[in-house]
Design a protein around this motif. Structure first.
Motif, PDB file in Angstrom:
ATOM      1  N   ALA A  84     -11.219 -36.488  32.339  1.00  0.00           N
ATOM      2  CA  ALA A  84     -11.784 -37.913  31.851  1.00  0.00           C
ATOM      3  C   ALA A  84     -11.586 -38.946  32.708  1.00  0.00           C
ATOM      4  CB  ALA A  84     -10.649 -37.946  30.781  1.00  0.00           C
ATOM      5  N   LEU A  85     -10.839 -38.844  33.787  1.00  0.00           N
ATOM      6  CA  LEU A  85     -10.849 -39.958  34.923  1.00  0.00           C
ATOM      7  C   LEU A  85     -11.961 -39.825  35.978  1.00  0.00           C
ATOM      8  CD1 LEU A  85      -7.092 -40.849  34.705  1.00  0.00           C
ATOM      9  CD2 LEU A  85      -8.849 -41.830  33.340  1.00  0.00           C
TER      10      LEU A  85
ATOM     11  N   GLU B 201      -1.684 -34.036  32.612  1.00  0.00           N
ATOM     12  CA  GLU B 201      -1.720 -35.412  31.960  1.00  0.00           C
ATOM     13  C   GLU B 201      -0.413 -35.609  31.334  1.00  0.00           C
ATOM     14  OE1 GLU B 201      -3.381 -37.917  28.311  1.00  0.00           O
ATOM     15  OE2 GLU B 201      -4.340 -35.772  28.799  1.00  0.00           O
TER      16      GLU B 201
ATOM     17  N   GLN C  14     -11.152 -34.170  28.401  1.00  0.00           N
ATOM     18  CA  GLN C  14     -10.239 -34.868  27.333  1.00  0.00           C
ATOM     19  C   GLN C  14      -8.801 -35.039  28.090  1.00  0.00           C
ATOM     20  OE1 GLN C  14     -11.370 -35.847  24.096  1.00  0.00           O
ATOM     21  NE2 GLN C  14     -13.533 -34.525  25.154  1.00  0.00           N
ATOM     22  N   SER C  15      -8.743 -34.566  29.090  1.00  0.00           N
ATOM     23  CA  SER C  15      -7.623 -34.787  29.721  1.00  0.00           C
ATOM     24  C   SER C  15      -7.494 -36.166  30.660  1.00  0.00           C
ATOM     25  CB  SER C  15      -7.120 -33.722  30.909  1.00  0.00           C
ATOM     26  OG  SER C  15      -7.001 -32.446  29.963  1.00  0.00           O
ATOM     27  N   LYS C  16      -6.581 -37.006  30.260  1.00  0.00           N
ATOM     28  CA  LYS C  16      -6.736 -38.370  31.071  1.00  0.00           C
ATOM     29  C   LYS C  16      -6.031 -38.046  32.584  1.00  0.00           C
ATOM     30  CE  LYS C  16      -6.944 -41.237  27.031  1.00  0.00           C
ATOM     31  NZ  LYS C  16      -6.862 -40.425  25.801  1.00  0.00           N
TER      32      LYS C  16
END
Length: 164
Positions: free
Chosen positions: A33-34, A88, A109-111
């Motif tokens: 996600a990042l 995360e 979806q993982s930050k």
């Protein structure tokens, strides 16, 4: 903290010349996600076995980046959706894989920042073989434990010291 790898390169051309700031060969794509992440490197060398990947991501990340030299294998994935969630949850800033990932709909979806060469649907084997905290060579450059990793849409940098 916002940064741009292009700005870091422009501001530190002298360090590039000295080899204290290294630019990874541009073969990596972003899957987390990042799209921008940075942190101190924790190095791991494995081959088609992600047992140690899970072990390390189960530790407190403390904003570090797990740098995995998977030998550039395109025959299986070393990181998947469950490991993205684990990274995360445990505070890892990013995962940089010289190999493949899978479960891309979950990884995004993982930050956490996740960079890898490619995707592959097959999971790795479990032999519990690997080495951590050593100097590894991947993407045409050396990465030492504690080096600073800076990654964004324009590339991945490795520095001997913090630059931002």
């Amino acid at each position: 903290m916002k940064f741009a790898t292009t700005d870091i390169c422009d501001a530190h051309e002298d360090l590039i010349v000295k080899g204290e700031l290294r630019v990874a060969t541009p073969i990596f794509k972003s899957y987390g996600a990042l799209t921008q992440f940075h942190g101190s490197a924790v190095t791991l060398k494995v081959f088609e076995d992600n047992t140690w990947v899970r072990t390390l991501l189960d530790e407190p990340g403390q904003g570090r980046v797990l740098v995995i030299d998977g030998g550039g294998s395109l025959r299986c994935a070393l990181v998947g959706g469950n490991l993205g969630v684990l990274a995360e949850k445990n505070g890892w800033a990013g995962i940089w894989v010289n190999g493949c990932v899978r479960d891309t709909a979950e990884l995004v979806q993982s930050k956490v920042g996740i960079a890898a060469i490619a995707i592959h649907p097959q999971k790795s084997v479990k032999r519990n073989v690997g080495e951590r905290d050593l100097v590894i060579s991947m993407a045409g450059i050396a990465v030492k434990p504690g080096d600073m990793i800076y990654a964004d849409q324009d590339g991945i940098l490795v520095s001997d010291k913090p630059l931002i």
